[in-house]
Enzyme design. Sequence first.
Site, PDB file in Angstrom:
ATOM      1  N   ILE A 111       0.886  -1.304   0.009  1.00 53.42           N
ATOM      2  CA  ILE A 111       0.026   0.130   0.010  1.00 53.42           C
ATOM      3  C   ILE A 111       0.834   1.198   0.138  1.00 53.42           C
ATOM      4  O   ILE A 111       0.351   2.341  -0.287  1.00 53.42           O
ATOM      5  CB  ILE A 111      -1.130  -0.021   1.252  1.00 53.42           C
ATOM      6  CG1 ILE A 111      -2.133   0.770   1.085  1.00 53.42           C
ATOM      7  CG2 ILE A 111      -0.274   0.583   2.423  1.00 53.42           C
ATOM      8  CD1 ILE A 111      -3.427   0.548   1.941  1.00 53.42           C
ATOM      9  N   HIS A 127       6.115 -12.122   5.056  1.00 58.71           N
ATOM     10  CA  HIS A 127       5.612 -11.581   3.833  1.00 58.71           C
ATOM     11  C   HIS A 127       7.345 -11.435   3.068  1.00 58.71           C
ATOM     12  O   HIS A 127       7.898 -11.074   4.044  1.00 58.71           O
ATOM     13  CB  HIS A 127       4.818 -10.472   3.782  1.00 58.71           C
ATOM     14  CG  HIS A 127       5.379  -9.282   4.796  1.00 58.71           C
ATOM     15  ND1 HIS A 127       5.130  -9.424   6.118  1.00 58.71           N
ATOM     16  CD2 HIS A 127       5.915  -8.523   4.608  1.00 58.71           C
ATOM     17  CE1 HIS A 127       5.692  -8.463   6.756  1.00 58.71           C
ATOM     18  NE2 HIS A 127       6.275  -7.668   5.787  1.00 58.71           N
TER      19      HIS A 127
HETATM   20  P1  5GP Z   1       7.011  -4.932   7.176  1.00 57.46           P
HETATM   21  O1  5GP Z   1       7.860  -3.900   7.635  1.00 57.46           O
HETATM   22  O2  5GP Z   1       6.215  -5.657   8.195  1.00 57.46           O
HETATM   23  O3  5GP Z   1       8.152  -6.022   6.359  1.00 57.46           O
HETATM   24  O4  5GP Z   1       6.274  -4.457   5.968  1.00 57.46           O
HETATM   25  C1  5GP Z   1       4.824  -4.457   5.963  1.00 57.46           C
HETATM   26  C2  5GP Z   1       4.475  -3.961   4.751  1.00 57.46           C
HETATM   27  O5  5GP Z   1       3.086  -4.068   4.518  1.00 57.46           O
HETATM   28  C3  5GP Z   1       4.643  -2.199   4.726  1.00 57.46           C
HETATM   29  O6  5GP Z   1       5.615  -1.899   3.640  1.00 57.46           O
HETATM   30  C4  5GP Z   1       3.286  -1.706   4.645  1.00 57.46           C
HETATM   31  O7  5GP Z   1       3.352  -0.506   3.337  1.00 57.46           O
HETATM   32  C5  5GP Z   1       2.464  -2.831   3.988  1.00 57.46           C
HETATM   33  N1  5GP Z   1       0.974  -2.583   4.388  1.00 57.46           N
HETATM   34  C6  5GP Z   1       0.788  -2.421   5.874  1.00 57.46           C
HETATM   35  N2  5GP Z   1      -0.662  -2.345   5.852  1.00 57.46           N
HETATM   36  C7  5GP Z   1      -1.237  -2.577   4.447  1.00 57.46           C
HETATM   37  C8  5GP Z   1      -2.399  -2.967   4.084  1.00 57.46           C
HETATM   38  O8  5GP Z   1      -3.545  -2.731   4.701  1.00 57.46           O
HETATM   39  N3  5GP Z   1      -2.365  -3.306   2.727  1.00 57.46           N
HETATM   40  C9  5GP Z   1      -1.319  -3.651   1.809  1.00 57.46           C
HETATM   41  N4  5GP Z   1      -1.493  -3.651   0.503  1.00 57.46           N
HETATM   42  N5  5GP Z   1      -0.237  -3.277   2.317  1.00 57.46           N
HETATM   43  C10 5GP Z   1      -0.007  -2.950   3.625  1.00 57.46           C
END
Ligand code: 5GP
Length: 135
Positions: free
Chosen positions: A31, A99
Site C-alpha cells: 500500500i 511476507h
Molecule cells: P514490514 O515492515 O512488516 O516488512 O512491511 C509491511 C508492509 O506492509 C509495509 O511495506 C506496508 O506498507 C504494507 N502494508 C501495511 N498495511 C497494509 C495494507 O493494509 N495493505 C497493503 N497492501 N499493504 C500494507
Amino acid sequence: MPDCIFCKIVKGEIPSFKVYEDADTLAFLDINPIHPGHTLVIPKEHAENIFEISSENWAKVQETVRKVAGAVEKSLGADGVNMLMNNREHAGQIVDHAHVHLIPRFKGDGLNKWPHKEYKKGEATAIAEKITAAL
Ligand code: 5GP
Ligand code: ZN
C-alpha cells in the site's frame, strides 16, 4: 488470526490490488510502495515470520516469489528486483504475517545500499562457527 491485516486480505475482508493468487499463496501491491510495483508475497495460512512458517508453505512462497519477481521486472521495465523479508520487530517487521517484499529497482534510483563493515582478524571464523553450532 482474527486481527491480522494480511489474513483479512486473504479472506477479502480488506481490499488489495492482487497480482497473483494460487491455493496457498497470494501476491498483492504494498500500500506504501518504495517504488510503484512493490509487491508482497504471503502464505495464505497465517505464520508470523520465517521462524514459524512450515517448510511446505515456505517452499510455496518461494515459488510464487520467483514467478512474480520476473513479472514485476519485465512489466515495469525495471533493471533489477530486491527481495526482502523483515523478521521480528527489531528487523523492521510491522505486520506479523510472514511476507516477502519484491521491490523493482531502476538504474540510478538513489536507494542507498546498506553499510558494509570489515571483520577483525579471527572474528569471521568465530562467528561462522557460532552460527554453525546453532544449526
Ligand atoms: P514490514 O515492515 O512488516 O516488512 O512491511 C509491511 C508492509 O506492509 C509495509 O511495506 C506496508 O506498507 C504494507 N502494508 C501495511 N498495511 C497494509 C495494507 O493494509 N495493505 C497493503 N497492501 N499493504 C500494507
Ligand atoms: Zn495473518
